[in-house]
Design a protein around this motif. Structure first.
Motif, PDB file in Angstrom:
ATOM      1  N   GLY A 184      12.788   1.884   6.812  1.00 59.61           N
ATOM      2  CA  GLY A 184      12.791   0.859   7.858  1.00 59.61           C
ATOM      3  C   GLY A 184      11.970   1.303   9.061  1.00 59.61           C
ATOM      4  N   ASP A 185      12.172   2.552   9.476  1.00 61.35           N
ATOM      5  CA  ASP A 185      11.430   3.116  10.600  1.00 61.35           C
ATOM      6  C   ASP A 185       9.930   3.066  10.340  1.00 61.35           C
ATOM      7  OD1 ASP A 185      13.617   3.726  12.043  1.00 61.35           O
ATOM      8  OD2 ASP A 185      13.288   5.909  12.092  1.00 61.35           O
ATOM      9  N   GLU A 186       9.546   3.533   9.160  1.00 64.16           N
ATOM     10  CA  GLU A 186       8.123   3.645   8.851  1.00 64.16           C
ATOM     11  C   GLU A 186       7.446   2.277   8.872  1.00 64.16           C
ATOM     12  OE1 GLU A 186       7.769   7.585   6.000  1.00 64.16           O
ATOM     13  OE2 GLU A 186       8.727   5.790   5.234  1.00 64.16           O
ATOM     14  N   ARG A 187       8.179   1.266   8.441  1.00 63.57           N
ATOM     15  CA  ARG A 187       7.581  -0.068   8.408  1.00 63.57           C
ATOM     16  C   ARG A 187       7.321  -0.561   9.836  1.00 63.57           C
ATOM     17  NH1 ARG A 187      10.138  -5.124   5.384  1.00 63.57           N
ATOM     18  NH2 ARG A 187       8.447  -6.597   5.834  1.00 63.57           N
ATOM     19  N   VAL A 188       8.285  -0.364  10.712  1.00 59.06           N
ATOM     20  CA  VAL A 188       8.097  -0.772  12.115  1.00 59.06           C
ATOM     21  C   VAL A 188       6.929  -0.005  12.723  1.00 59.06           C
ATOM     22  CG1 VAL A 188       9.161  -0.864  14.395  1.00 59.06           C
ATOM     23  CG2 VAL A 188      10.570  -1.127  12.359  1.00 59.06           C
ATOM     24  N   TRP A 235       0.810  -1.223   0.000  1.00 62.65           N
ATOM     25  CA  TRP A 235       0.000   0.000   0.000  1.00 62.65           C
ATOM     26  C   TRP A 235       0.829   1.251   0.000  1.00 62.65           C
ATOM     27  CZ3 TRP A 235      -0.338   3.365   4.271  1.00 62.65           C
ATOM     28  CH2 TRP A 235       0.277   2.898   5.436  1.00 62.65           C
ATOM     29  N   LYS A 236       2.102   1.108   0.297  1.00 60.17           N
ATOM     30  CA  LYS A 236       2.924   2.303   0.229  1.00 60.17           C
ATOM     31  C   LYS A 236       4.317   1.881  -0.196  1.00 60.17           C
ATOM     32  CE  LYS A 236       3.384   6.597   2.755  1.00 60.17           C
ATOM     33  NZ  LYS A 236       4.748   6.739   3.232  1.00 60.17           N
ATOM     34  N   ASP A 237       4.710   2.308  -1.384  1.00 61.92           N
ATOM     35  CA  ASP A 237       6.027   1.950  -1.877  1.00 61.92           C
ATOM     36  C   ASP A 237       7.087   2.715  -1.111  1.00 61.92           C
ATOM     37  OD1 ASP A 237       5.351   0.106  -3.706  1.00 61.92           O
ATOM     38  OD2 ASP A 237       5.060   1.535  -5.335  1.00 61.92           O
ATOM     39  N   GLY A 238       8.229   2.110  -1.005  1.00 61.59           N
ATOM     40  CA  GLY A 238       9.375   2.826  -0.470  1.00 61.59           C
ATOM     41  C   GLY A 238       9.246   3.251   0.982  1.00 61.59           C
ATOM     42  N   LEU A 239       8.598   2.415   1.813  1.00 58.66           N
ATOM     43  CA  LEU A 239       8.567   2.717   3.246  1.00 58.66           C
ATOM     44  C   LEU A 239       9.985   2.579   3.781  1.00 58.66           C
ATOM     45  CD1 LEU A 239       5.559   0.789   4.835  1.00 58.66           C
ATOM     46  CD2 LEU A 239       5.809   3.233   4.529  1.00 58.66           C
TER      47      LEU A 239
END
Lengths: 471, 233
Positions: B90-94, B84-88
């Motif tokens: 590392g921080d954003e994914r956590v 749903w969101k390309d290029g997250l």
């Protein structure tokens, strides 16, 4: 000897459940919006009544309905205290009353209260959970507020009574009130009996629903057979009592002369009829309970997901995940995210379709339809006016005499209800973002608030007198 | 073995309708009819479950409001965070993951809340405040522990990542900064609203619909717990 008995415990539990109401009253005046003269308790009682009235007929009452019922009370309180009514403030007060019923302050969990029980001869702290009202989704997708068991009991003044007893009590009350000729009271009691029937049907439905979802969470060895047996006995008793009561009502209807009494009797008959058909339906469902059980047992034996109860999500899942190092936390949360978002159909590029679309020649624009013969159009006489000319004149006079911006709701309170109010609303709409030159020199804009008026609903509007040299 | 095509066709059609969360049985006559049939026709009900399993789906609830389908991580219908969101980063994914699980923990604090059917409410600021408080408590517990070496950023604890991000912030031009926790919470809630799990209200608040609870209770909670146990071993 402590001289403590069960009835005291029941009454204590009932009293504990009124705590949120007292907390609401205690907060009066401390919250910015609530003034000491807004009786938050009275507002909460009226709100409960609206919710109880909606019960059974509909999934619940909307926030707008609650607002309509509570605003007049707030306005009358303001008048008595000599405070000018303030719509924003009223809305905030209503929000706090509804918020109390839903327990917004504590994330809408069930209320939890502690009390001390001396039943076993020694003091023991116990905890009860209770719910006054919830917001639920109706089948049409709208969200409405539904009163819950403890809210109903509180409203019907019978906090400490078992559901089954309350039903029998309600009927005994109707009978005694009819015998004493108190038909109005009997009609109200009949309505209470109706609410009890609805509650009862919901209790049995809940067991069936839980069974359908996961048979393992329902005790089919002792709890359910016990409930079904009890419910059947209760229903048979109720059906007999209702039949007898209906007979009495019919007899009285034949001899009664006063129209008010006849109307009250008709209301009693309606409520009793409704109870009866609900009980008959419930009886049918009860008879089928064990079929549901067998069918679900068969089906759920092969259920693909092991359904164990989840731990409390904060301590059991979120905190352990947050304590992991980022790399590991992601594996846990990704597993959650993948399921929590639900399925979505993957978008697949179909090269064949794309190719065909690219090869389609651009469409030529053609004229739409045949040419129209202008001569065939004949002017018609104008339709007769929908409003009498004197109504139109009176309203227009009011509008052009405006000297300062006024909200539509204020103007509605000036004009007569019925056609004058209707015409005023239509005139205001005509001048809202007009695309031809409007008839009167006024300008209309939204206020962003809701219109609260007896016969009209929608956004409230402000009517400004037009400054002549603006255009 | 021959199969009766009618229930299979109808069940498959019902799955197709249920895959679009905005479809409602009351608004869509075909959906309404199929739903009424599946609740009374055991052959169609069996077909519904079989087809769903074959597609990597689960039938989580069949109720008046419609059929709620679930999916597991290995299903072609599952949405990955990356989808749903390309290029997250590392921080954003956590953090996005913590916000998802955190939303469930916020609105369903006790196991009983998962058994109810009511609609809950959440606001961007409240959810961020709730999670930030929880992280601060973890910070107090961890007092005295040293931070991870800079070259191993993914050995940092998830709660430290959360606390590193400010709740709100301003851009140089005075606008709302993008790299803040509240912006990330807002994006997550908006996305869940697009998927029909939440409904937008005024003032950055959202109604949390029953559909979200069913997903958490029946699948997501269990999937995450399994993963948690696997990591702990």
């Amino acid at each position: 000897m402590t001289h403590w008995h069960d009835a005291l415990t029941r009454r204590l539990r009932a009293l504990v459940k009124t705590a949120p109401f007292h907390a609401l009253r205690a907060a009066e005046g401390r919250r910015a919006a609530t003034l000491p003269h807004d009786d938050a308790l009275a507002l909460a009682m009226r709100a409960l009544e609206v919710l109880v009235d909606a019960l059974g007929l509909r999934p619940g009452a909307s926030r707008a309905e609650l607002e309509c019922a509570l605003v007049p009370l707030l306005e009358s309180g303001d008048r008595a205290a000599g405070v000018p009514p303030d719509r924003e403030r009223h809305r905030a007060v209503i929000l706090s009353v509804v918020g109390m019923l839903l327990n917004d302050a504590d994330r809408r969990q069930a209320y939890r209260a502690e009390y001390v029980d001396f039943s076993d001869g020694r003091a023991e702290r116990r905890v009860i959970d209770f719910t006054l009202a919830s917001e639920v989704e109706a089948v049409d997708g709208s969200v409405v507020i539904r009163v819950e068991k403890d809210g109903i009991n509180l409203f019907l003044r019978s906090l400490d009574v078992d559901l089954e007893d309350a039903q029998a009590a309600a009927e005994a009350v109707i009978r005694s009130q009819m015998e004493r000729g108190r038909l109005d009271m009997a009609a109200r009691s009949a309505r209470e009996a109706q609410v009890r029937s609805i509650q009862y049907a919901e209790k049995v439905d809940d067991v069936l629903k839980r069974t359908r979802r996961d048979i393992g969470r329902v005790d089919w060895r002792s709890e359910v057979p016990h409930l079904v047996k009890e419910a059947r006995a209760h229903l048979e008793g109720r059906l007999a009592a209702e039949r007898e009561l209906l007979g009495t009502v019919e007899e009285q209807l034949l001899v009664v002369e006063e129209p008010a009494q006849a109307a009250a009797l008709a209301r009693i008959r309606e409520a009793l009829d409704d109870c009866r058909s609900r009980h008959l339906q419930l009886h049918g469902r009860l008879m089928a309970t064990f079929d549901v059980f067998r069918a679900e047992q068969e089906r759920q034996r092969f259920a693909p997901v092991a359904l164990v109860r989840l731990p409390p999500l904060e301590e059991g899942l979120w905190v352990p995940a947050a304590r992991l190092v980022a790399r590991d936390a992601v594996t846990v949360t990704d597993a959650f995210v993948a399921s929590a978002r639900g399925p979505s159909a993957p978008a697949v590029l179909d090269l064949g379709v794309l190719w065909d679309q690219l090869l389609v020649p651009p469409r030529e624009r053609t004229r739409v339809g045949r040419a129209v013969d202008e001569d065939a159009l004949v002017a018609m006489s104008p339709p007769p006016p929908a409003f009498p000319p004197e109504v139109c004149e009176a309203v227009d006079r009011l509008l052009v005499s405006l000297e300062e911006p006024r909200p539509l709701s204020a103007l509605l309170s000036i004009v007569a209800r019925g056609s004058e109010a209707d015409f005023l609303v239509l005139r205001a709409l005509q001048h809202f973002a007009p695309d031809v030159h409007p008839p009167l020199a006024i300008r209309v804009a939204t206020t962003g608030e809701r219109l609260v008026a007896p016969e009209h609903t929608g956004d409230d509007l402000t009517l400004h007198p037009e400054v002549p040299d603006e255009h | 073995m021959s199969i009766d095509p009618t229930p299979v066709h109808d069940a498959a059609r019902l799955i197709a309708l249920a895959l679009v969360p905005s479809n409602r049985p009351l608004a869509n006559a075909e959906y309404g009819q199929l739903l009424a049939r599946v609740r009374t026709d055991p052959a169609m009900e069996a077909a519904l479950h079989e087809i769903a399993v074959g597609l990597g789906l689960r039938v989580l609830e069949v109720a008046e409001g419609g059929v709620i389908l679930g999916t597991t991580a290995d299903s072609p219908f599952a949405m990955k965070t990356a989808d749903w969101k390309d290029g997250l980063s590392g921080d954003e994914r956590v953090l996005t993951g913590l916000v998802h699980v955190g939303l469930a923990a916020y609105v369903y604090p006790r196991p009983e809340e998962l058994e109810r059917v009511d609609v809950k409410a959440v606001s961007v600021a409240d959810l961020d405040g709730f999670l930030r408080d929880a992280c601060r408590r973890l910070q107090e517990l961890a007092a005295g522990e040293t931070d991870p070496p800079a070259e191993h950023a993914d050995l940092e604890h998830a709660w430290r990542v959360y606390l590193r991000w400010p709740a709100v912030g301003e851009t140089a031009g005075g606008g709302r900064a993008r790299k803040t926790m509240q912006a990330l919470v807002r994006q997550t809630l908006e996305h869940l609203a697009d998927l029909g799990m939440l409904r937008r209200q005024a003032d950055e608040t959202y109604q949390v619909l029953h559909r979200f609870r069913v997903q958490v209770r029946e699948l997501a909670g269990h999937q995450a717990l399994d993963q948690l146990r696997a990591v702990a071993c």
